[in-house]
Design a protein around this motif. Structure first.
Motif, PDB file in Angstrom:
ATOM      1  N   GLY A  28       0.846  -1.186   0.000  1.00 29.09           N
ATOM      2  CA  GLY A  28       0.000   0.000   0.000  1.00 29.09           C
ATOM      3  C   GLY A  28       0.875   1.226   0.000  1.00 29.09           C
ATOM      4  N   VAL A  29       0.450   2.239   0.716  1.00 31.22           N
ATOM      5  CA  VAL A  29       1.250   3.451   0.875  1.00 31.22           C
ATOM      6  C   VAL A  29       1.508   3.625   2.364  1.00 31.22           C
ATOM      7  CG1 VAL A  29       1.404   5.930   0.475  1.00 31.22           C
ATOM      8  CG2 VAL A  29       0.167   4.488  -1.158  1.00 31.22           C
ATOM      9  N   THR A  30       2.762   3.590   2.763  1.00 33.49           N
ATOM     10  CA  THR A  30       3.121   3.807   4.167  1.00 33.49           C
ATOM     11  C   THR A  30       4.300   4.767   4.222  1.00 33.49           C
ATOM     12  OG1 THR A  30       2.410   1.556   4.764  1.00 33.49           O
ATOM     13  CG2 THR A  30       3.820   2.717   6.333  1.00 33.49           C
ATOM     14  N   ARG A  31       4.060   5.957   4.743  1.00 31.33           N
ATOM     15  CA  ARG A  31       5.128   6.951   4.954  1.00 31.33           C
ATOM     16  C   ARG A  31       4.926   7.555   6.333  1.00 31.33           C
ATOM     17  NH1 ARG A  31       3.501   8.502  -0.012  1.00 31.33           N
ATOM     18  NH2 ARG A  31       2.447  10.301   0.907  1.00 31.33           N
ATOM     19  N   THR A  32       5.399   6.869   7.346  1.00 29.63           N
ATOM     20  CA  THR A  32       5.232   7.382   8.701  1.00 29.63           C
ATOM     21  C   THR A  32       6.344   8.379   9.013  1.00 29.63           C
ATOM     22  OG1 THR A  32       6.369   5.413   9.528  1.00 29.63           O
ATOM     23  CG2 THR A  32       3.975   5.391   9.560  1.00 29.63           C
ATOM     24  N   HIS A  83      -1.337  17.303   5.211  1.00 34.86           N
ATOM     25  CA  HIS A  83      -0.185  16.525   5.690  1.00 34.86           C
ATOM     26  C   HIS A  83       0.302  15.546   4.635  1.00 34.86           C
ATOM     27  CE1 HIS A  83      -2.649  12.847   6.473  1.00 34.86           C
ATOM     28  NE2 HIS A  83      -3.603  13.737   6.602  1.00 34.86           N
ATOM     29  N   ILE A  84       1.564  15.116   4.757  1.00 35.28           N
ATOM     30  CA  ILE A  84       2.131  14.133   3.826  1.00 35.28           C
ATOM     31  C   ILE A  84       2.565  12.845   4.530  1.00 35.28           C
ATOM     32  CG2 ILE A  84       2.802  15.753   2.015  1.00 35.28           C
ATOM     33  CD1 ILE A  84       5.646  15.727   3.177  1.00 35.28           C
ATOM     34  N   ASP A  85       2.348  12.719   5.842  1.00 35.72           N
ATOM     35  CA  ASP A  85       2.559  11.433   6.495  1.00 35.72           C
ATOM     36  C   ASP A  85       1.297  10.589   6.295  1.00 35.72           C
ATOM     37  OD1 ASP A  85       1.028  13.091   8.323  1.00 35.72           O
ATOM     38  OD2 ASP A  85       1.381  11.572   9.856  1.00 35.72           O
ATOM     39  N   THR A  86       1.414   9.284   6.531  1.00 37.22           N
ATOM     40  CA  THR A  86       0.278   8.388   6.336  1.00 37.22           C
ATOM     41  C   THR A  86       0.156   7.428   7.513  1.00 37.22           C
ATOM     42  OG1 THR A  86       1.435   6.523   5.287  1.00 37.22           O
ATOM     43  CG2 THR A  86       0.829   8.386   3.847  1.00 37.22           C
ATOM     44  N   VAL A  87      -0.985   6.753   7.558  1.00 32.69           N
ATOM     45  CA  VAL A  87      -1.118   5.587   8.420  1.00 32.69           C
ATOM     46  C   VAL A  87      -0.419   4.418   7.729  1.00 32.69           C
ATOM     47  CG1 VAL A  87      -3.279   6.366   9.442  1.00 32.69           C
ATOM     48  CG2 VAL A  87      -3.343   4.939   7.386  1.00 32.69           C
ATOM     49  N   VAL A  88      -0.376   3.276   8.382  1.00 31.90           N
ATOM     50  CA  VAL A  88       0.195   2.078   7.773  1.00 31.90           C
ATOM     51  C   VAL A  88      -0.804   1.512   6.766  1.00 31.90           C
ATOM     52  CG1 VAL A  88       1.022  -0.270   8.223  1.00 31.90           C
ATOM     53  CG2 VAL A  88       1.556   1.586   9.833  1.00 31.90           C
ATOM     54  N   ASN A  89      -0.298   1.148   5.578  1.00 33.12           N
ATOM     55  CA  ASN A  89      -1.140   0.599   4.508  1.00 33.12           C
ATOM     56  C   ASN A  89      -2.269   1.565   4.149  1.00 33.12           C
ATOM     57  OD1 ASN A  89      -1.654  -1.483   2.621  1.00 33.12           O
ATOM     58  ND2 ASN A  89      -3.303  -2.278   3.887  1.00 33.12           N
ATOM     59  N   ALA A  90      -1.873   2.776   3.839  1.00 31.76           N
ATOM     60  CA  ALA A  90      -2.828   3.856   3.579  1.00 31.76           C
ATOM     61  C   ALA A  90      -3.219   3.900   2.109  1.00 31.76           C
ATOM     62  CB  ALA A  90      -2.191   5.189   3.978  1.00 31.76           C
ATOM     63  N   PHE A 118      -2.155  39.731   0.239  1.00 34.34           N
ATOM     64  CA  PHE A 118      -1.659  39.084   1.454  1.00 34.34           C
ATOM     65  C   PHE A 118      -0.672  37.998   1.040  1.00 34.34           C
ATOM     66  CE2 PHE A 118      -5.922  37.646   0.275  1.00 34.34           C
ATOM     67  CZ  PHE A 118      -5.684  36.332  -0.071  1.00 34.34           C
ATOM     68  N   HIS A 119       0.100  37.520   2.011  1.00 37.47           N
ATOM     69  CA  HIS A 119       1.051  36.440   1.754  1.00 37.47           C
ATOM     70  C   HIS A 119       0.317  35.096   1.730  1.00 37.47           C
ATOM     71  CE1 HIS A 119       3.969  39.499   2.783  1.00 37.47           C
ATOM     72  NE2 HIS A 119       3.608  39.506   4.049  1.00 37.47           N
ATOM     73  N   PHE A 120       0.843  34.151   0.952  1.00 40.72           N
ATOM     74  CA  PHE A 120       0.408  32.759   1.008  1.00 40.72           C
ATOM     75  C   PHE A 120       1.536  31.924   1.593  1.00 40.72           C
ATOM     76  CE2 PHE A 120      -2.686  33.969  -2.265  1.00 40.72           C
ATOM     77  CZ  PHE A 120      -3.795  33.224  -1.897  1.00 40.72           C
ATOM     78  N   GLU A 121       1.174  30.953   2.416  1.00 36.94           N
ATOM     79  CA  GLU A 121       2.139  29.944   2.837  1.00 36.94           C
ATOM     80  C   GLU A 121       1.514  28.582   2.603  1.00 36.94           C
ATOM     81  OE1 GLU A 121       5.063  28.715   6.560  1.00 36.94           O
ATOM     82  OE2 GLU A 121       4.388  30.774   6.311  1.00 36.94           O
ATOM     83  N   LEU A 122       2.224  27.730   1.904  1.00 31.43           N
ATOM     84  CA  LEU A 122       1.801  26.347   1.673  1.00 31.43           C
ATOM     85  C   LEU A 122       2.615  25.455   2.599  1.00 31.43           C
ATOM     86  CD1 LEU A 122       0.319  24.109   0.096  1.00 31.43           C
ATOM     87  CD2 LEU A 122       2.176  24.210  -1.594  1.00 31.43           C
ATOM     88  N   ILE A 123       1.910  24.637   3.395  1.00 27.80           N
ATOM     89  CA  ILE A 123       2.601  23.799   4.377  1.00 27.80           C
ATOM     90  C   ILE A 123       2.217  22.338   4.168  1.00 27.80           C
ATOM     91  CG2 ILE A 123       3.063  23.365   6.820  1.00 27.80           C
ATOM     92  CD1 ILE A 123       2.209  26.205   7.425  1.00 27.80           C
ATOM     93  N   ALA A 124       3.233  21.485   4.038  1.00 32.92           N
ATOM     94  CA  ALA A 124       3.050  20.035   4.058  1.00 32.92           C
ATOM     95  C   ALA A 124       3.412  19.572   5.472  1.00 32.92           C
ATOM     96  CB  ALA A 124       3.935  19.360   3.017  1.00 32.92           C
ATOM     97  N   PHE A 125       2.393  19.356   6.292  1.00 36.44           N
ATOM     98  CA  PHE A 125       2.643  18.996   7.682  1.00 36.44           C
ATOM     99  C   PHE A 125       3.301  17.618   7.768  1.00 36.44           C
ATOM    100  CE2 PHE A 125      -1.066  21.931   8.533  1.00 36.44           C
ATOM    101  CZ  PHE A 125      -0.300  22.906   9.152  1.00 36.44           C
ATOM    102  N   SER A 126       4.240  17.501   8.692  1.00 40.20           N
ATOM    103  CA  SER A 126       5.058  16.292   8.789  1.00 40.20           C
ATOM    104  C   SER A 126       4.374  15.149   9.530  1.00 40.20           C
ATOM    105  CB  SER A 126       6.376  16.623   9.505  1.00 40.20           C
ATOM    106  OG  SER A 126       6.112  17.116  10.814  1.00 40.20           O
ATOM    107  N   ASP A 127       3.497  15.463  10.467  1.00 40.28           N
ATOM    108  CA  ASP A 127       2.897  14.397  11.279  1.00 40.28           C
ATOM    109  C   ASP A 127       1.511  14.815  11.737  1.00 40.28           C
ATOM    110  OD1 ASP A 127       3.239  11.773  12.734  1.00 40.28           O
ATOM    111  OD2 ASP A 127       2.817  13.074  14.421  1.00 40.28           O
ATOM    112  N   GLU A 128       0.510  14.324  11.037  1.00 38.97           N
ATOM    113  CA  GLU A 128      -0.884  14.503  11.454  1.00 38.97           C
ATOM    114  C   GLU A 128      -1.446  13.217  12.011  1.00 38.97           C
ATOM    115  OE1 GLU A 128      -5.394  14.637  10.278  1.00 38.97           O
ATOM    116  OE2 GLU A 128      -3.812  13.170   9.944  1.00 38.97           O
TER     117      GLU A 128
END
Length: 417
Positions: A28-32, A83-90, A118-128
């Motif tokens: 699957g997809v797993t990126r912890t 976010h860009i983290d995943t659960v196991v077998n996501a 206004f400013h924009f900030e794009l954030i890929a959160f590391s751990d949700e």
């Protein structure tokens, strides 16, 4: 115009597929958080950001952050994130969809050479998801300024602390406090996410307006009795920890069914220590996950089920250890931003469906310091945290059109100022 949105959706989909190919396992997809697969995935997203011409950095908790500056240095900041983290077998879409849709929005603004108020900030959160350290919202809590420094000492299953993991990732935990966006600097927050439920799928509508996010209480319970021989201890003299846990599990289900009103109760983990077919279980640990969009039913369910667990332990002559693992209050999305998002949905030609999210999102900690809104995107049968996650290209194109319209309205109306 429709062809333009389909082309943009195809590019987002291609990136989602490329990111999904980076995984800790092949099934699957797993990126912890903090793993080599996570770091490789983050590096890929960072390359896309850099190719778009967006200055990027990683912060003290490992969030990936890109900025599109207004000509006005005193302007406030509007954040696009997920976010860009995943659960196991996501699946492929939970989290990355919002990050890569946000990248598409900023790329479009760069192409248009739009003047930004206004400013924009794009954030890929590391751990949700909180898989590795049994915490949630690590990334967004840093940005919101609510990170608990004591968590740096928390170990994972291998004994590696969060602080050690950050060091391995090349992140500087000492800068975490400085990574928060001050409350006065926020204009707002917008998160795009798959619907983790079947409403949009059943109604064949591509997007929905999130009005609130349910509160959560997570508990770990351990029933301790006395292990014994299955053939020699009389039924009336047993201290069976598994029977106590089973009685509690069924009561939790029945309580939620009877009381309803958006309340759900789930026991998703059950561990029998030293399990054997011919041994009376002496110790059993289980989880309890309570969720409700309203604070009062959530508190009432928690109190009732704790009292019931204690009563079960008492009449079965076992002991109970009840540990509250997580508490998150229900939050309402920003009314001004929601009105603007509803307008964008309607002007794009779609029915406006208001939904309460039963799943938690990074919008929760952000909502305590900034106006926050969310848009759900239709997902195959509402399936999530599963390799069967899927978003149809036509629905993604519709979501891009709505998001584009929302950003345009935000430019022209700016309801939060």
């Amino acid at each position: 115009m429709q062809q333009e949105y389909l082309a943009r959706a195809e590019r987002i989909m291609q990136r989602i597929q490329q990111l999904a190919a980076i995984s800790e396992d092949a099934d699957g997809v797993t990126r912890t958080f903090g793993t080599p697969a996570f770091l490789a995935g983050r590096a890929l997203v960072q390359r896309w950001l850099a190719a778009a011409g967006l200055p990027t950095r990683t912060d003290g908790i490992g969030n990936l952050r890109a900025r599109l500056q207004s000509a006005n240095p005193a302007a406030k900041t509007f954040v696009l994130a997920s976010h860009i983290d995943t659960v196991v077998n996501a699946g492929k879409f939970d989290g990355p969809l919002g990050v890569l849709m946000g990248l598409d929005l900023l790329e479009n603004l760069l192409v248009q050479k739009a003047e930004l108020p206004f400013h924009f900030e794009l954030i890929a959160f590391s751990d949700e998801e909180g898989v590795r350290f049994h915490t949630t919202y690590l990334g967004s809590k840093v940005v919101a300024g609510s990170f608990d420094q004591a968590l740096l000492a928390r170990p994972d299953a291998a004994g590696v602390t969060l602080a050690q993991a950050l060091e391995t990732m090349g992140a500087d935990a000492a800068q975490i406090a400085a990574d928060a966006i001050p409350a006065a600097d926020w204009l707002g927050y917008f998160e795009m996410h798959i619907e983790q439920g079947p409403v949009l799928w059943e109604r064949n509508v591509p997007v929905a307006l999130v009005t609130a996010i349910a509160g959560q209480q997570r508990v770990e319970l351990t029933f301790r009795g006395m292990a014994g021989h299955a053939g020699t201890v009389p039924m009336a003299m047993r201290q069976d920890a598994l029977c106590a846990a089973a009685e509690f599990v069924l009561t939790a289900e029945q309580f939620a069914q009877v009381h309803g009103r958006g309340l759900v109760a789930t026991v998703g983990k059950l561990a029998v220590s030293h399990a054997a077919s011919n041994v009376i279980p002496g110790e059993v640990t289980c989880s309890l996950d309570l969720r409700s969009p309203d604070e009062q039913p959530l508190a009432q369910a928690y109190d009732y089920l704790r009292s019931h667990a204690e009563a079960v332990a008492g009449h079965r002559n076992v002991t109970l250890d009840w540990q509250l693992v997580q508490y998150t209050a229900p939050v309402a999305c920003s009314q001004p931003l929601n009105e603007l998002l509803a307008q964008a949905i309607a002007e794009s030609g779609y029915e406006t469906i208001p939904l309460v999210s039963g799943a938690g999102h990074d919008a929760v900690p952000i909502s305590f310091v900034a106006p926050a809104t969310m848009m759900f995107v239709r997902c195959y049968k509402g399936i999530s945290h599963n390799p069967l996650e899927n978003v149809e290209l036509s629905d993604l194109a519709a979501a891009v059109a709505v998001a584009d319209r929302f950003i345009h309205l935000l430019h022209t109306q700016n309801p939060t100022r």
